[in-house]
Design an enzyme around this catalytic site. Sequence first.
Site, PDB file in Angstrom:
ATOM      1  N   LEU A 138      32.204  13.566  45.087  1.00  0.00           N
ATOM      2  CA  LEU A 138      31.214  14.621  44.866  1.00  0.00           C
ATOM      3  C   LEU A 138      31.424  15.113  43.443  1.00  0.00           C
ATOM      4  O   LEU A 138      32.571  15.236  42.987  1.00  0.00           O
ATOM      5  CB  LEU A 138      31.417  15.800  45.834  1.00  0.00           C
ATOM      6  CG  LEU A 138      31.105  15.581  47.318  1.00  0.00           C
ATOM      7  CD1 LEU A 138      31.346  16.881  48.086  1.00  0.00           C
ATOM      8  CD2 LEU A 138      29.674  15.106  47.543  1.00  0.00           C
ATOM      9  N   ASP A 139      30.336  15.415  42.734  1.00  0.00           N
ATOM     10  CA  ASP A 139      30.468  15.991  41.392  1.00  0.00           C
ATOM     11  C   ASP A 139      31.277  17.275  41.474  1.00  0.00           C
ATOM     12  O   ASP A 139      31.272  17.962  42.507  1.00  0.00           O
ATOM     13  CB  ASP A 139      29.085  16.322  40.803  1.00  0.00           C
ATOM     14  CG  ASP A 139      28.273  15.065  40.495  1.00  0.00           C
ATOM     15  OD1 ASP A 139      28.881  13.994  40.351  1.00  0.00           O
ATOM     16  OD2 ASP A 139      27.038  15.179  40.410  1.00  0.00           O
ATOM     17  N   LYS A 140      31.916  17.627  40.371  1.00  0.00           N
ATOM     18  CA  LYS A 140      32.746  18.843  40.313  1.00  0.00           C
ATOM     19  C   LYS A 140      31.983  20.078  40.825  1.00  0.00           C
ATOM     20  O   LYS A 140      32.504  20.882  41.587  1.00  0.00           O
ATOM     21  CB  LYS A 140      33.208  19.080  38.873  1.00  0.00           C
ATOM     22  CG  LYS A 140      34.085  20.307  38.709  1.00  0.00           C
ATOM     23  CD  LYS A 140      34.462  20.542  37.259  1.00  0.00           C
ATOM     24  CE  LYS A 140      35.294  21.822  37.128  1.00  0.00           C
ATOM     25  NZ  LYS A 140      35.589  22.140  35.718  1.00  0.00           N
ATOM     26  N   THR A 142      29.371  20.206  42.771  1.00  0.00           N
ATOM     27  CA  THR A 142      28.752  20.055  44.093  1.00  0.00           C
ATOM     28  C   THR A 142      29.784  20.420  45.156  1.00  0.00           C
ATOM     29  O   THR A 142      30.930  19.999  45.080  1.00  0.00           O
ATOM     30  CB  THR A 142      28.285  18.594  44.310  1.00  0.00           C
ATOM     31  OG1 THR A 142      27.365  18.242  43.288  1.00  0.00           O
ATOM     32  CG2 THR A 142      27.607  18.426  45.664  1.00  0.00           C
ATOM     33  N   ARG A 238      20.289  14.348  41.580  1.00  0.00           N
ATOM     34  CA  ARG A 238      20.008  15.114  40.360  1.00  0.00           C
ATOM     35  C   ARG A 238      18.888  14.467  39.542  1.00  0.00           C
ATOM     36  O   ARG A 238      17.988  15.148  39.055  1.00  0.00           O
ATOM     37  CB  ARG A 238      21.295  15.259  39.548  1.00  0.00           C
ATOM     38  CG  ARG A 238      22.361  16.074  40.287  1.00  0.00           C
ATOM     39  CD  ARG A 238      23.734  15.969  39.676  1.00  0.00           C
ATOM     40  NE  ARG A 238      23.780  16.593  38.358  1.00  0.00           N
ATOM     41  CZ  ARG A 238      24.871  16.647  37.606  1.00  0.00           C
ATOM     42  NH1 ARG A 238      25.998  16.115  38.041  1.00  0.00           N
ATOM     43  NH2 ARG A 238      24.838  17.228  36.426  1.00  0.00           N
TER      44      ARG A 238
END
Length: 297
Positions: A138-140, A142, A238
């Site tokens: 997961l992105d930082k 998110t 995104r």
Amino acid sequence: MKNKHKTNNNSLHFTVKEATELLPFLLEVMPNRSRNSVKSILTRGQITVDDHLETKHNYPLKPGQTVIVLKNKAAIKQDQLIGMSILYEDNDIIVINKEAGLLSIATKKEKQQTAHNQLMEYVRKQDPQNRIFVVHRLDKETSGVMMFAKSEKIKRKMQDDWKHVVKERTYVALVEGKVEKQAGTISSWLRETKTHLMYSSNDKNGQHAVTHYKVTQSNNEFSLLEVQLETGRKNQIRVHMKDLGHPIVGDKKYGATSNPLRRLGLHAKILSFHHPETNQLLLFKADVPKSFLVKAK
């Protein structure tokens, strides 16, 4: 104006009464601590603002926000994980609920304060030979459900058959503007620029990405979407929200002009998959942050 606070055994909760920055706020609400002591509490990741792990000294606070200080004893307790909590664990896998602001894995700049590193330390307390393997990321910025494997074999088993193993990946996205079409599917081929920016192209040499969405609530400023991934490409949601003309709030990289949450408006709500050893269908859920719901009312 005094900042209200309540306490429990592991943490202190403060309600922000007037606009200020995080370090001065903490110095005010913890007058018995030295400046250096408060700074180290921040650096160690013991501070959460609303649903967001925060380490920046100059992070701007707004009235009504909740600041939680994890007590030092709790922070160094064996089972205390910072910026995340364990939803499920067995001999093969660990599933967590990750807060926004916590890196999934190490970067050149940050090696220690990551989900992977903390879980590695956590399993090694049971047995120094234990290890943790990243299955997906997961992105930082998110938040939400994420899983790790406890062996290379399980990691490979999951990744090699990811499309069939995973039954549901549902995200919630808070996007800019009112999305008129109540449901839809976005399909494109994703490519990456030299500066690591993903974009949609008609070139079928890219990675095919398919995203389904439906609007759950909206106003003129923001829409809350439930998003289901058919494919799991880097930054897929995104890019597709940008393509839709409604970038995710706080996502400056992909066209957002507002940041009302002061984090990325993306949350991994549901992850459902067949257990790699037992084949049992498991489903894990992380509640949608309240701040998302408030903005799209």
